[in-house]
Design a protein around this motif. Structure first.
Motif, short mmCIF file in Angstrom:
data_model
loop_
_atom_site.label_atom_id
_atom_site.label_comp_id
_atom_site.label_asym_id
_atom_site.label_seq_id
_atom_site.Cartn_x
_atom_site.Cartn_y
_atom_site.Cartn_z
N PRO A 75 0.83 -1.20 0.00
CA PRO A 75 0.00 0.00 0.00
C PRO A 75 0.87 1.26 0.00
O PRO A 75 2.02 1.23 0.44
CB PRO A 75 -0.78 -0.11 1.31
CG PRO A 75 -0.68 -1.54 1.72
CD PRO A 75 0.61 -2.04 1.16
N VAL A 76 0.31 2.37 -0.48
CA VAL A 76 1.08 3.60 -0.57
C VAL A 76 1.45 4.17 0.79
O VAL A 76 2.39 4.96 0.90
CB VAL A 76 0.35 4.68 -1.40
CG1 VAL A 76 0.23 4.26 -2.84
CG2 VAL A 76 -1.00 5.00 -0.82
N ASP A 77 0.76 3.78 1.85
CA ASP A 77 1.10 4.27 3.18
C ASP A 77 2.00 3.30 3.95
O ASP A 77 2.05 3.32 5.18
CB ASP A 77 -0.16 4.60 3.99
CG ASP A 77 -1.08 3.40 4.17
OD1 ASP A 77 -0.94 2.42 3.42
OD2 ASP A 77 -1.96 3.46 5.05
N THR A 78 2.76 2.49 3.21
CA THR A 78 3.72 1.57 3.83
C THR A 78 4.85 2.37 4.48
O THR A 78 5.28 3.39 3.95
CB THR A 78 4.29 0.62 2.76
OG1 THR A 78 3.23 -0.19 2.25
CG2 THR A 78 5.38 -0.27 3.32
N ALA A 79 5.33 1.89 5.61
CA ALA A 79 6.46 2.51 6.30
C ALA A 79 7.68 1.60 6.19
O ALA A 79 7.55 0.39 6.02
CB ALA A 79 6.13 2.74 7.77
N ALA A 80 8.87 2.19 6.27
CA ALA A 80 10.12 1.43 6.22
C ALA A 80 10.92 1.77 7.48
O ALA A 80 11.00 2.93 7.88
CB ALA A 80 10.92 1.78 4.98
N GLY A 105 0.70 -0.45 5.21
CA GLY A 105 -0.41 0.33 5.73
C GLY A 105 -1.73 -0.30 5.33
O GLY A 105 -1.80 -1.48 4.99
N GLY A 106 -2.79 0.51 5.34
CA GLY A 106 -4.12 -0.03 5.07
C GLY A 106 -4.78 0.52 3.83
O GLY A 106 -5.93 0.18 3.55
N MET A 107 -4.12 1.39 3.07
CA MET A 107 -4.74 1.98 1.90
C MET A 107 -4.85 0.96 0.76
O MET A 107 -4.10 -0.01 0.72
CB MET A 107 -3.96 3.22 1.45
CG MET A 107 -3.97 4.33 2.49
SD MET A 107 -3.12 5.80 1.95
CE MET A 107 -4.31 6.44 0.79
#
Length: 150
Positions: free
Chosen positions: A90-95, A113-115
């Motif tokens: 998802p585009v709201d993934t964190a690293a 993320g959840g998007m």
């Protein structure tokens, strides 16, 4: 004449074994780039991460770091890495830069993320968490100091 032939045969055998060893190591270390897409992320500190470091999702390797460079304008570390094409993030993934254990190596961890929209090849992950300097933390704990003591 016969000793030259024996030496040549032994030399050829050594080269054959060395070649087999290189193929074995290449196969076992999973150095192939494979199919996938490339992403980037910016960090203030990436201690211990280098080219070839694992990229993991839920503890499973899904890619590798392909480059690291310094952005001369922001003085941040920019990491480029590949992710398997079967993994849609998802585009709201964190690293985050994580450590395997107290003395273990470091790796890049992806936290999806959840998007519903997914990252595409060449996109940048906006949400990042830097490497934690354990030696500084231990030093502060041992001396009872903090940043507020200054």
């Amino acid at each position: 004449m016969s000793s030259n032939l024996v030496e040549s045969l032994i030399g050829a055998l050594v080269l054959l074994v060395a070649g087999w060893f290189l193929v074995f190591v290449y196969d076992r270390t999973d150095m192939t780039t494979g199919d996938g897409y490339t992403l980037t992320a910016r960090f203030d500190q990436i201690d211990g991460i280098g080219v070839g470091s694992d990229v993991r999702l839920a503890g499973i390797k899904v890619g590798a770091v392909t480059f690291s460079r310094l952005d001369p304008q922001t003085f941040q570390a920019v990491l480029g890495f590949t992710v398997e094409s079967s993994v849609e993030l998802p585009v709201d993934t964190a690293a985050a830069v994580n450590q395997e254990g107290l003395l273990g190596g470091k790796y890049l961890s992806l936290l999806p993320g959840g998007m519903e929209d997914v990252l595409a090849d060449g996109d940048e992950i906006e949400e990042t968490q830097d490497s934690v300097d354990l030696i500084s933390l231990f030093g502060k704990f041992a001396t009872g100091g903090s940043d507020d003591d200054k």
